[in-house]
Design an enzyme around this catalytic site. Structure first.
Site, short mmCIF file in Angstrom:
data_model
loop_
_atom_site.label_atom_id
_atom_site.label_comp_id
_atom_site.label_asym_id
_atom_site.label_seq_id
_atom_site.Cartn_x
_atom_site.Cartn_y
_atom_site.Cartn_z
N HIS A 44 43.80 59.62 15.83
CA HIS A 44 44.74 59.45 16.94
C HIS A 44 46.16 59.30 16.40
CE1 HIS A 44 46.81 57.57 20.38
NE2 HIS A 44 47.07 56.52 19.61
N ASP A 73 71.18 82.05 17.51
CA ASP A 73 69.79 81.67 17.26
C ASP A 73 69.81 80.71 16.07
OD1 ASP A 73 67.10 81.42 17.29
OD2 ASP A 73 66.63 83.51 16.83
N TRP A 109 45.60 55.74 9.33
CA TRP A 109 46.50 56.87 9.03
C TRP A 109 47.32 56.59 7.78
CZ3 TRP A 109 51.91 57.60 9.05
CH2 TRP A 109 52.67 56.46 9.37
N SER A 136 55.47 72.14 6.83
CA SER A 136 55.98 72.65 8.10
C SER A 136 57.22 71.89 8.55
CB SER A 136 54.87 72.55 9.15
OG SER A 136 55.41 72.53 10.43
N SER A 137 57.15 70.56 8.49
CA SER A 137 58.30 69.78 8.93
C SER A 137 59.51 70.00 8.04
CB SER A 137 57.96 68.29 8.93
OG SER A 137 56.87 68.04 9.74
N HIS A 220 58.64 54.28 6.24
CA HIS A 220 59.65 53.72 7.12
C HIS A 220 60.67 54.74 7.58
CE1 HIS A 220 60.87 50.44 9.49
NE2 HIS A 220 62.09 50.87 9.33
N GLU A 222 60.01 57.67 8.11
CA GLU A 222 59.23 58.41 9.10
C GLU A 222 59.39 57.80 10.50
OE1 GLU A 222 57.39 61.15 9.15
OE2 GLU A 222 56.52 60.83 11.14
N TYR A 224 61.94 56.43 11.69
CA TYR A 224 63.21 56.87 12.28
C TYR A 224 63.24 58.37 12.50
CZ TYR A 224 64.41 52.13 11.72
OH TYR A 224 64.39 50.79 11.86
N SER A 235 71.31 59.74 24.40
CA SER A 235 72.77 59.80 24.38
C SER A 235 73.30 61.03 25.10
CB SER A 235 73.29 59.81 22.94
OG SER A 235 72.75 58.73 22.23
N HIS A 269 58.75 45.77 4.02
CA HIS A 269 58.46 44.85 5.13
C HIS A 269 57.14 45.21 5.80
CE1 HIS A 269 60.96 47.45 8.13
NE2 HIS A 269 59.73 47.84 8.10
N HIS A 270 56.56 46.35 5.41
CA HIS A 270 55.21 46.66 5.89
C HIS A 270 54.15 45.98 5.03
CE1 HIS A 270 56.49 49.88 8.65
NE2 HIS A 270 57.49 50.00 7.79
N THR A 295 71.32 49.42 15.44
CA THR A 295 70.51 49.70 16.63
C THR A 295 71.11 48.98 17.83
OG1 THR A 295 68.65 49.69 15.11
CG2 THR A 295 68.15 49.86 17.43
N LYS A 298 73.99 50.82 19.22
CA LYS A 298 73.59 51.92 20.08
C LYS A 298 73.25 51.43 21.49
CE LYS A 298 71.82 55.36 16.99
NZ LYS A 298 72.35 56.42 17.85
N ARG A 417 43.66 44.32 14.47
CA ARG A 417 43.64 45.73 14.88
C ARG A 417 42.54 46.47 14.15
NH1 ARG A 417 48.82 48.15 11.53
NH2 ARG A 417 48.22 50.09 12.51
#
Lengths: 498, 181
Positions: A44, A73, A109, A136-137, A220, A222, A224, A235, A269-270, A295, A298, A417
């Site tokens: 998932h 293009d 994951w 790909s990305s 991390h 990722e 963002y 925005s 921090h993870h 943040t 924003k 979890r």
């Protein structure tokens, strides 16, 4: 193409979430066995991150960036084609593992060793799927940067670009800097398992914690990569419906850039609980807190944009407003998790699950929904059904909160979890959460109906579509011609501002 | 109008950057090892060699308790036991302790022990001159063996540390051993 693909993936990933919530509806094991449950949790996450949110973002970029900066293009159309067609293959690899001996990947994951090394035949498929998705990305990101740097219309200076383009440029740099590191990490996993290397195996002098460092060095940024394009979308939308120019354009650009840079210095921090030295814990705690500053800039800019604006509340604006409120809630719970001593209690509980779903579902996904409603008339030439759009919004917003808000309480009460069963004191909140989950799942079907209806026909949209909209894309007809701006438009300051 | 040259340039530069970052991922591995070695962060113990060992001065004022712990990694059918639960030691003096290891099945197995010290801050101050973890250990079917560790606790051990734990975990040995201390 990207967008349709990501919508399909959204539903595949979503149906997995439905299985998870069905299992968690009541305590005890009802529908699936724990191994399958774990593989659902794992797949998932991978499907939603790499299959739904990222391709949707890249899809929007491919469609909108050329017409927002006045280019005919993308710079590298063939590369674009490749980067899209890799994805169906990558997901065929990943999803086929669910039908293999030993089941799909079930170690989460995050693919932490040594657990992930116990995956059965699915393991190499998982690794190569991640490799392909990374390639790909990265190709998508190179294409975006090449387009923005080389194909802007005359007068479209960097600081006149729409914010969506800015956030995507920065996201693209994040992709290019972080995904190769993930590719390296999973390659090390692969060689550890099959070629006898010992990057992460303690027996050979490696260290499993090292994987966590490398993974989150990618992981991390990722976060963002998923969130910044959403900031860009919001925005664009808020100024349109507040009928005022975006407040603090330059500060928005700098805030985005500083979030991106900071994101490379907060990875640990993870992993506060792996036994970092106290100085490390403090450094990563303060660095994490620091991200709240840009943040916050924003969020304040969005609010200031709305201040005394002539606001109307069409579906895109509703989703954008919900984004601002709910993303901020997700941000606050993120701050709580960023406090080291507190994190020791919250780590790996449902509080974390609630946090990142507020940021990703009511954050990233809501922004994508907003963008779909915002630009659908431009893409199809037809207005979508505003009334159904509003129903879809309220159904989503209410059910998403019913789904995830109770999980805060579950986490604080100590429910871990990634476990298919729980003790009975968590039963009530889990039932509420599951009901919210089913409601959310069903209400997304309405979205498909609205999109199909809009594609097939409806009230013709004008080129301008929204009367407060500013920017090059709205000077084109709806739908825009295949090759827009073969003759580059002249961009003046007045065109970009309200 | 479309600047094909500069588009190519941008893409090539970005692809190069991708490769560099891929390499950077790998570069993190030795960096991490060096970082841990210097700081002693992942609990790996220190070494002491003969020259240094001769100049040791014992600190009779201070008494630190060392607890001995033993583990077996899941897929190894061995039994490992520390012959003493704990020892009170003076810093700057050599001690020897033994572990008993036993192969529980009818098969010759090569094992490798990995040390770990808690609290981590103390790990580099526990210096070993001799340890069964320096090399692979081979056990014949059903064989029982005494394993020795000789160590001293450095006099510079930070003041707050009153007790520490030395733990060993035996893993099935893998072919490609990196340097283990």
């Amino acid at each position: 193409m990207y967008l349709v693909f990501s919508l399909i993936m959204f539903f595949i990933g979503g149906s997995m979430a439905m299985i998870i919530r069905a299992e968690l509806f009541q305590p005890g094991l009802q529908f699936v066995d724990p191994q399958f449950y774990n593989s659902m949790v794992t797949v998932h996450a991978l499907v939603m991150i790499f299959g739904a949110v990222m391709p949707a973002g890249v899809g929007l970029a491919n469609w909108m960036i050329p017409i927002m900066i006045g280019a005919p293009d993308m710079a590298l159309p063939r590369m674009n084609n490749m980067s899209f067609w890799i994805m169906p293959f990558a997901f065929a690899l990943l999803l086929s593992t669910l039908f293999m001996d030993g089941g799909g990947p079930a170690g989460g994951w995050t693919m932490y060793p040594p657990l992930v090394l116990q995956t059965g035949k699915a393991f190499p498929f998982l690794i190569f799927a991640v490799h392909f998705l990374g390639i790909s990305s990265i190709m998508g990101a190179i294409n975006i940067i090449a387009t923005v740097f080389n194909m802007r219309a005359p007068g479209m200076t960097l600081m006149r670009m729409p914010l969506f383009v800015w956030t995507w440029v920065i996201t693209a740099f994040l992709l290019i800097a972080s995904l190769p590191v993930l590719a390296g990490a999973v390659t090390m996993l692969l060689t550890d398992k099959y070629f006898g290397t010992s990057f992460f195996s303690a027996a050979g002098g490696g260290d499993p914690v090292l994987f966590q460092h490398i993974f989150w060095f990618f992981g991390h940024p990722e976060v963002y990569i998923l969130a910044l394009p959403a900031f860009g979308i919001i925005s664009q939308i808020i100024p349109t419906f507040a009928r005022k120019p975006l407040f603090g354009y330059a500060s928005m650009v700098y805030a985005t850039a500083s979030i991106a840079i900071l994101s490379f210095f907060v990875w640990a921090h993870h992993m506060f609980t792996v036994g970092l030295p106290i100085n490390g814990e403090l450094f990563f705690m303060y660095a994490t807190m620091l991200i709240a500053v840009p943040t916050g800039v924003k969020v304040f800019n969005w609010i200031a944009t709305m201040w005394k604006g002539a606001m109307t509340f069409e579906a895109p604006m509703l989703f954008a407003l919900a984004f601002v409120v709910l993303f901020t809630i997700g941000g606050f719970s993120g701050l709580m998790l960023g406090i080291t001593p507190v994190d020791f209690q919250y780590h790996d509980t449902y509080f974390v699950v609630a946090h990142f779903h507020y940021v990703l579902l009511t954050g990233a996904i809501f922004a994508l929904m907003a963008s779909a409603y915002y630009w659908l008339p431009k893409w199809t030439g037809n207005m979508y059904d505003e009334k159904l759009g509003k129903i879809h919004f309220w159904a989503s917003a209410i059910s998403a909160n019913v789904l995830f808000f109770p999980q805060h309480f579950l986490g604080l009460a100590g429910m871990p979890r990634r476990i298919p069963d729980y003790s009975v004191q968590f039963a009530d909140f889990n039932m509420i959460s599951s009901l919210g989950g089913f409601a959310y799942g069903i209400s997304q079907l309405l979205f498909v109906y609205i999109v199909v209806k809009c594609v097939l026909g409806g009230k013709k949209a004008t080129g301008q579509v929204w009367d407060g909209a500013r920017g090059l894309e709205w000077t084109l007809s709806s739908p825009p011609p295949y090759h827009s701006f073969s003759k580059p438009p002249k961009v003046t300051k007045a065109l970009m501002e309200y | 109008m479309i600047k094909v040259r500069s588009i190519k340039r941008t893409s090539v530069l970005l692809s190069l950057f991708t490769l560099i970052m891929f390499g950077f991922g790998y570069a993190l591995v030795p960096l991490y090892d060096v970082f841990c070695e210097v700081t002693g962060l992942n609990g790996k113990t220190g070494r002491i060699y003969n020259e240094e060992a001769k100049q040791l001065i014992t600190d009779n004022q201070r008494l630190v308790t060392i607890h001995f712990d033993s583990n077996i990694n899941g897929n190894l059918a061995w039994k490992l036991k520390a012959d003493q639960k704990f020892l009170k030691v003076n810093p700057g003096k050599f001690y020897s302790v033994t572990y008993t290891v036993e192969n529980m099945i009818n098969e010759e197995i090569v094992g490798q022990a990995i040390p770990s010290v808690s609290p981590q801050i103390a790990s580099l101050y526990l210096k070993k001159s001799e340890c069964f973890c320096f090399r692979n250990q081979v056990l014949k079917p059903g064989e029982q063996k005494k394993l020795t560790v000789r160590f001293e606790l450095d006099r510079d051990l930070p003041k707050g540390v009153e007790s520490l734990t030395l733990s060993y975990t035996f893993f099935k040995a893998v072919k490609d051993n990196k340097k283990i201390s």
